[in-house]
Design a protein around this motif. Structure first.
Motif, PDB file in Angstrom:
ATOM      1  N   PHE A  49       0.863  -1.179   0.000  1.00 19.14           N
ATOM      2  CA  PHE A  49       0.000   0.000   0.000  1.00 19.14           C
ATOM      3  C   PHE A  49       0.904   1.235   0.000  1.00 19.14           C
ATOM      4  O   PHE A  49       1.951   1.242   0.647  1.00 19.14           O
ATOM      5  N   PRO A  50       0.546   2.299  -0.692  1.00 20.30           N
ATOM      6  CA  PRO A  50       1.372   3.515  -0.702  1.00 20.30           C
ATOM      7  C   PRO A  50       1.286   4.254   0.649  1.00 20.30           C
ATOM      8  O   PRO A  50       0.468   5.153   0.832  1.00 20.30           O
ATOM      9  N   VAL A  51       2.120   3.847   1.595  1.00 19.58           N
ATOM     10  CA  VAL A  51       2.039   4.378   2.962  1.00 19.58           C
ATOM     11  C   VAL A  51       2.403   5.860   3.058  1.00 19.58           C
ATOM     12  O   VAL A  51       2.112   6.485   4.079  1.00 19.58           O
ATOM     13  N   GLN A  52       2.990   6.436   2.016  1.00 19.46           N
ATOM     14  CA  GLN A  52       3.259   7.876   2.045  1.00 19.46           C
ATOM     15  C   GLN A  52       1.961   8.680   2.057  1.00 19.46           C
ATOM     16  O   GLN A  52       1.978   9.862   2.377  1.00 19.46           O
ATOM     17  N   ASP A  53       0.830   8.040   1.759  1.00 18.03           N
ATOM     18  CA  ASP A  53      -0.478   8.697   1.822  1.00 18.03           C
ATOM     19  C   ASP A  53      -1.119   8.584   3.204  1.00 18.03           C
ATOM     20  O   ASP A  53      -2.225   9.065   3.416  1.00 18.03           O
ATOM     21  N   VAL A  54      -0.453   7.927   4.154  1.00 13.40           N
ATOM     22  CA  VAL A  54      -1.040   7.616   5.461  1.00 13.40           C
ATOM     23  C   VAL A  54      -0.460   8.517   6.542  1.00 13.40           C
ATOM     24  O   VAL A  54       0.724   8.854   6.520  1.00 13.40           O
ATOM     25  N   THR A  55      -1.300   8.885   7.485  1.00 11.38           N
ATOM     26  CA  THR A  55      -0.893   9.680   8.641  1.00 11.38           C
ATOM     27  C   THR A  55      -1.550   9.092   9.885  1.00 11.38           C
ATOM     28  O   THR A  55      -2.731   8.741   9.855  1.00 11.38           O
ATOM     29  N   ILE A  56      -0.785   8.995  10.973  1.00 12.81           N
ATOM     30  CA  ILE A  56      -1.359   8.608  12.270  1.00 12.81           C
ATOM     31  C   ILE A  56      -1.560   9.889  13.067  1.00 12.81           C
ATOM     32  O   ILE A  56      -0.633  10.680  13.218  1.00 12.81           O
ATOM     33  N   VAL A  57      -2.781  10.084  13.569  1.00 13.55           N
ATOM     34  CA  VAL A  57      -3.124  11.299  14.299  1.00 13.55           C
ATOM     35  C   VAL A  57      -3.609  10.931  15.694  1.00 13.55           C
ATOM     36  O   VAL A  57      -4.565  10.165  15.840  1.00 13.55           O
ATOM     37  N   GLY A  58      -2.943  11.474  16.710  1.00 13.16           N
ATOM     38  CA  GLY A  58      -3.413  11.312  18.080  1.00 13.16           C
ATOM     39  C   GLY A  58      -4.527  12.307  18.337  1.00 13.16           C
ATOM     40  O   GLY A  58      -4.351  13.511  18.155  1.00 13.16           O
ATOM     41  N   VAL A  59      -5.685  11.808  18.747  1.00 17.21           N
ATOM     42  CA  VAL A  59      -6.859  12.654  18.960  1.00 17.21           C
ATOM     43  C   VAL A  59      -7.060  12.849  20.462  1.00 17.21           C
ATOM     44  O   VAL A  59      -6.926  11.908  21.235  1.00 17.21           O
ATOM     45  N   GLU A  60      -7.393  14.061  20.860  1.00 18.77           N
ATOM     46  CA  GLU A  60      -7.575  14.453  22.251  1.00 18.77           C
ATOM     47  C   GLU A  60      -6.310  14.177  23.062  1.00 18.77           C
ATOM     48  O   GLU A  60      -6.275  13.292  23.914  1.00 18.77           O
ATOM     49  N   PRO A  61      -5.254  14.947  22.804  1.00 17.40           N
ATOM     50  CA  PRO A  61      -4.008  14.713  23.536  1.00 17.40           C
ATOM     51  C   PRO A  61      -4.136  15.048  25.017  1.00 17.40           C
ATOM     52  O   PRO A  61      -4.882  15.948  25.413  1.00 17.40           O
ATOM     53  N   LEU A  62      -3.424  14.285  25.822  1.00 19.38           N
ATOM     54  CA  LEU A  62      -3.399  14.475  27.270  1.00 19.38           C
ATOM     55  C   LEU A  62      -1.945  14.545  27.720  1.00 19.38           C
ATOM     56  O   LEU A  62      -1.102  13.805  27.218  1.00 19.38           O
ATOM     57  N   LEU A  63      -1.661  15.392  28.685  1.00 17.80           N
ATOM     58  CA  LEU A  63      -0.350  15.404  29.312  1.00 17.80           C
ATOM     59  C   LEU A  63      -0.445  14.536  30.558  1.00 17.80           C
ATOM     60  O   LEU A  63      -1.234  14.812  31.453  1.00 17.80           O
ATOM     61  N   VAL A  64       0.331  13.452  30.595  1.00 18.58           N
ATOM     62  CA  VAL A  64       0.305  12.516  31.715  1.00 18.58           C
ATOM     63  C   VAL A  64       1.619  12.655  32.475  1.00 18.58           C
ATOM     64  O   VAL A  64       2.692  12.520  31.896  1.00 18.58           O
ATOM     65  N   GLU A  65       1.532  12.943  33.758  1.00 20.77           N
ATOM     66  CA  GLU A  65       2.709  13.059  34.610  1.00 20.77           C
ATOM     67  C   GLU A  65       2.704  11.893  35.587  1.00 20.77           C
ATOM     68  O   GLU A  65       1.813  11.770  36.414  1.00 20.77           O
ATOM     69  N   ARG A  66       3.693  11.033  35.458  1.00 18.41           N
ATOM     70  CA  ARG A  66       3.795   9.852  36.315  1.00 18.41           C
ATOM     71  C   ARG A  66       4.807  10.126  37.421  1.00 18.41           C
ATOM     72  O   ARG A  66       5.967  10.423  37.148  1.00 18.41           O
ATOM     73  N   ILE A  67       4.364  10.002  38.656  1.00 18.18           N
ATOM     74  CA  ILE A  67       5.220  10.238  39.811  1.00 18.18           C
ATOM     75  C   ILE A  67       6.070   8.994  40.032  1.00 18.18           C
ATOM     76  O   ILE A  67       5.549   7.886  40.110  1.00 18.18           O
ATOM     77  N   THR A  68       7.378   9.183  40.137  1.00 20.76           N
ATOM     78  CA  THR A  68       8.276   8.036  40.267  1.00 20.76           C
ATOM     79  C   THR A  68       8.915   7.914  41.645  1.00 20.76           C
ATOM     80  O   THR A  68       9.327   6.827  42.018  1.00 20.76           O
ATOM     81  N   ALA A  69       9.027   9.014  42.383  1.00 18.93           N
ATOM     82  CA  ALA A  69       9.670   8.937  43.699  1.00 18.93           C
ATOM     83  C   ALA A  69       9.340  10.171  44.526  1.00 18.93           C
ATOM     84  O   ALA A  69       8.987  11.214  43.993  1.00 18.93           O
ATOM     85  N   LYS A  70       9.472  10.014  45.842  1.00 14.71           N
ATOM     86  CA  LYS A  70       9.328  11.137  46.779  1.00 14.71           C
ATOM     87  C   LYS A  70      10.708  11.726  47.012  1.00 14.71           C
ATOM     88  O   LYS A  70      11.685  11.001  47.164  1.00 14.71           O
ATOM     89  N   LEU A  71      10.808  13.048  47.005  1.00 15.93           N
ATOM     90  CA  LEU A  71      12.083  13.705  47.275  1.00 15.93           C
ATOM     91  C   LEU A  71      12.252  13.919  48.772  1.00 15.93           C
ATOM     92  O   LEU A  71      11.312  14.304  49.462  1.00 15.93           O
TER      93      LEU A  71
END
Length: 171
Positions: A49-71
């Motif tokens: 398939f001619p993949v140059q015609d294809v685009t992946i679009v993320g819809v409704e973006p979210l900023l996710v902040e994952r807490i990894t440790a306590k300072l």
């Protein structure tokens, strides 16, 4: 570094800058994860398939902040000491290499002063926050869904191929 402005100024011919643009095409499939959308485009690619015609679009973006440790003061001071010591060691080694007959003295002085400055700057930075940010985190942007778009000239074929993939694999 060259920019579109600098090229226009010196060569007389301006290039079109690569500005963000809205995606174009018809939606041919939607997926819950980026991995599934990539797999779908990979499937299209294997079917020539001619993949140059294809685009992946993320819809409704979210900023996710994952807490990894306590300072804590101990972690902050230890981290400051380690990063300062590494930088001091680096500077000390450079001084030792470029100073004839210096021996190990520049290395020891660089290591010690880097350690002290690292602890001091770490303490100042953490103390100035006054408990407003007592954790370590990593942020990433994710989307609620990922749409695969295709230019209209190949959209129907792409939709058929992805429908067969979904029927066979369940994605």
């Amino acid at each position: 570094m060259t920019t579109a402005f600098s090229q226009a100024t010196f060569t007389g011919a301006a290039k079109t800058p690569q500005l963000p643009t809205m995606p174009s095409g018809w939606p041919i499939a939607s997926y819950d994860s980026y991995e599934d959308a990539q797999r779908a485009v990979g499937h299209l690619s294997t079917k020539d398939f001619p993949v140059q015609d294809v685009t992946i679009v993320g819809v409704e973006p979210l900023l996710v902040e994952r807490i990894t440790a306590k300072l804590t003061w101990g972690k902050v001071l230890g981290s400051g000491a380690m990063s300062g010591a590494w930088f001091g060691l680096f500077v000390g080694v450079l001084l030792s290499l470029f100073t004839p007959g210096a021996g190990l003295l520049p290395i020891v002085i660089g290591l010690a002063s880097g350690l002290v400055f690292g602890v001091v700057f770490g303490a100042i930075g953490y103390g100035s926050a006054r408990g407003k940010r007592d954790f370590v985190s990593h942020s990433q942007v994710v989307a609620r869904r990922y749409d695969v778009l295709c230019q209209p000239r190949n959209a129907e074929t792409g939709r058929d191929l992805l429908a067969k993939l979904a029927w066979q694999t369940g994605i």
